[in-house]
Design an enzyme around this catalytic site. Sequence first.
Site, PDB file in Angstrom:
ATOM      1  N   GLY A 231      -6.992  -1.841   2.056  1.00  0.00           N
ATOM      2  CA  GLY A 231      -6.216  -0.615   1.925  1.00  0.00           C
ATOM      3  C   GLY A 231      -5.612  -0.454   0.552  1.00  0.00           C
ATOM      4  O   GLY A 231      -5.098  -1.412  -0.034  1.00  0.00           O
ATOM      5  N   ALA A 232      -5.671   0.788   0.026  1.00  0.00           N
ATOM      6  CA  ALA A 232      -5.110   1.093  -1.292  1.00  0.00           C
ATOM      7  C   ALA A 232      -4.052   2.174  -1.188  1.00  0.00           C
ATOM      8  O   ALA A 232      -3.982   3.084  -2.010  1.00  0.00           O
ATOM      9  CB  ALA A 232      -6.219   1.506  -2.262  1.00  0.00           C
ATOM     10  N   GLY A 233      -3.228   2.073  -0.156  1.00  0.00           N
ATOM     11  CA  GLY A 233      -2.056   2.930  -0.071  1.00  0.00           C
ATOM     12  C   GLY A 233      -0.974   2.386  -0.994  1.00  0.00           C
ATOM     13  O   GLY A 233      -1.243   1.603  -1.915  1.00  0.00           O
ATOM     14  N   TYR A 234       0.271   2.754  -0.741  1.00  0.00           N
ATOM     15  CA  TYR A 234       1.356   2.303  -1.614  1.00  0.00           C
ATOM     16  C   TYR A 234       1.424   0.784  -1.677  1.00  0.00           C
ATOM     17  O   TYR A 234       1.607   0.196  -2.745  1.00  0.00           O
ATOM     18  CB  TYR A 234       2.691   2.868  -1.125  1.00  0.00           C
TER      19      TYR A 234
ATOM     20  N   ASN B 143     -11.307  -0.240   0.066  1.00  0.00           N
ATOM     21  CA  ASN B 143     -10.730   1.060   0.375  1.00  0.00           C
ATOM     22  C   ASN B 143     -11.856   2.065   0.584  1.00  0.00           C
ATOM     23  O   ASN B 143     -12.868   2.008  -0.113  1.00  0.00           O
ATOM     24  CB  ASN B 143      -9.829   1.533  -0.777  1.00  0.00           C
TER      25      ASN B 143
ATOM     26  N   GLU C 109       9.422  19.190   6.146  1.00  0.00           N
ATOM     27  CA  GLU C 109       8.865  19.594   4.858  1.00  0.00           C
ATOM     28  C   GLU C 109       7.708  20.572   5.037  1.00  0.00           C
ATOM     29  O   GLU C 109       7.577  21.543   4.275  1.00  0.00           O
ATOM     30  CB  GLU C 109       8.415  18.361   4.075  1.00  0.00           C
TER      31      GLU C 109
ATOM     32  N   ALA D   8       7.311   5.242   2.118  1.00  0.00           N
ATOM     33  CA  ALA D   8       6.603   4.861   0.892  1.00  0.00           C
ATOM     34  C   ALA D   8       7.383   3.811   0.113  1.00  0.00           C
ATOM     35  O   ALA D   8       6.790   2.876  -0.434  1.00  0.00           O
ATOM     36  CB  ALA D   8       6.358   6.098   0.036  1.00  0.00           C
ATOM     37  N   GLN D   9       8.717   3.943   0.042  1.00  0.00           N
ATOM     38  CA  GLN D   9       9.469   2.988  -0.765  1.00  0.00           C
ATOM     39  C   GLN D   9       9.425   1.583  -0.164  1.00  0.00           C
ATOM     40  O   GLN D   9       9.356   0.596  -0.907  1.00  0.00           O
ATOM     41  CB  GLN D   9      10.905   3.446  -0.969  1.00  0.00           C
TER      42      GLN D   9
END
Length: 418
Positions: free
Chosen positions: A23-26, A46, A183, A327-328
């Site tokens: 996986g290449a998320g955050y 990924n 959002e 994400a953080q």
Amino acid sequence: MGDRARGPAGASRYGPPHVVILGAGYAGFAVARGLGAAPARVTLVNPYSYHYFTTLLHEPVARPRQRERVALPLAPYLPPNVRLWLGRATAIDPRRRVVEVEDRATGARRRLQADLLVVAVGSEPLFFGIAGLEERALTVRDLSSGPLIRSTVEHHLARYAAGEMGPEGRRIVIGGGGYTGVELAAELAEVRHDLARATGVAPGAIEIYLVEAAPTLLPGFDPPLVRYVTRFLERVGVRVITGTPIAEVTPRHVILADGRRLEAGTVIWTGGVRAHRLVEQAGFEVDKRGRALVERDLAARGCEGVYLAGDAAAFPGDDGRPLPPTAQVALQQGEYLARALTRRLRGQPVEPFRPHLLGTVISLGRRDGVGLLRNGYRVTGRAARVLKSATLWRYLYRIGGVPLVARVMGGASLQPLP
């Protein structure tokens, strides 16, 4: 992408240790970027050649051209010892540290043997067993989501204008009043006039509903800011329903638990996520949302040399509950793992992971927002919206420095996409 995008020949018993990242998320991208100085060869698996910003996936719904600005090509930002393999993990044997990968180009399946394995496969929607929801609702989960939602909304509105659909054609129901739902509702309300011009429907006829099962929007968030968000949405014409879950979705209706039936042509689900089902299928010890239970150093329980990060990991916060899938959190865990694995490979001691939550910022269209910072300070209005943009600039600076930030601020596309 040249040689770096091709799959490896396979794990070898010789040479430097092999680190495999899924996986290449955050989280996964941060691990890969941080292993440049590690005495290891690294394979990043990924499905796509780019990394996308999940916190911004709602924006292309309102502004389709934003799609090219919420994704970043991976290869230019990976260290020389990291090889990108475009493929999808289909099975994990955590005790043997073996991963089965389906190659994206050929469809062939091969096995990767890892000395150290990082599982950062992200999340998928959680539908809570609501009848008809998974089959009929759109979700906000990848780069295709924004264009699909926008085209679906416009298609239904155009059919309503032509008399081919009833009132359901002009109504959009968003299920889930968390960060993404709020959002997204704000973005759709902001472009109501654009949708009307494109489809021939009067702006006032386009109805947007936001349904949340909890007593308020943004469950668990700061109450004064929740009130601000609710008033904002109601002021821009979003019909907010709280305290009532969705019970069923039919081809023409969203049926609420209190018996109300909302005619709806477009249903969008933002009501929850769980870890990618690959985590549970691998046999990890998981919580009720499929996240693997991990030790203080993010190591999987009972699996030597295997680590989990981001939405795949259930790491307890100070209150004992797992940290939220944000994400953080994923970014901090990824950067921590890069440092920790580098030290392990050098035979050095490793400290436990300690999160430093900086607060939460929520955008409300292009000009408004709310934020709750770490010190409890509240930010609203344009200042909060600028702060939301600043978090992206800060993230891009950590990846590509000033040149990358300048490209974004100058309006350049980050990733040309089909």
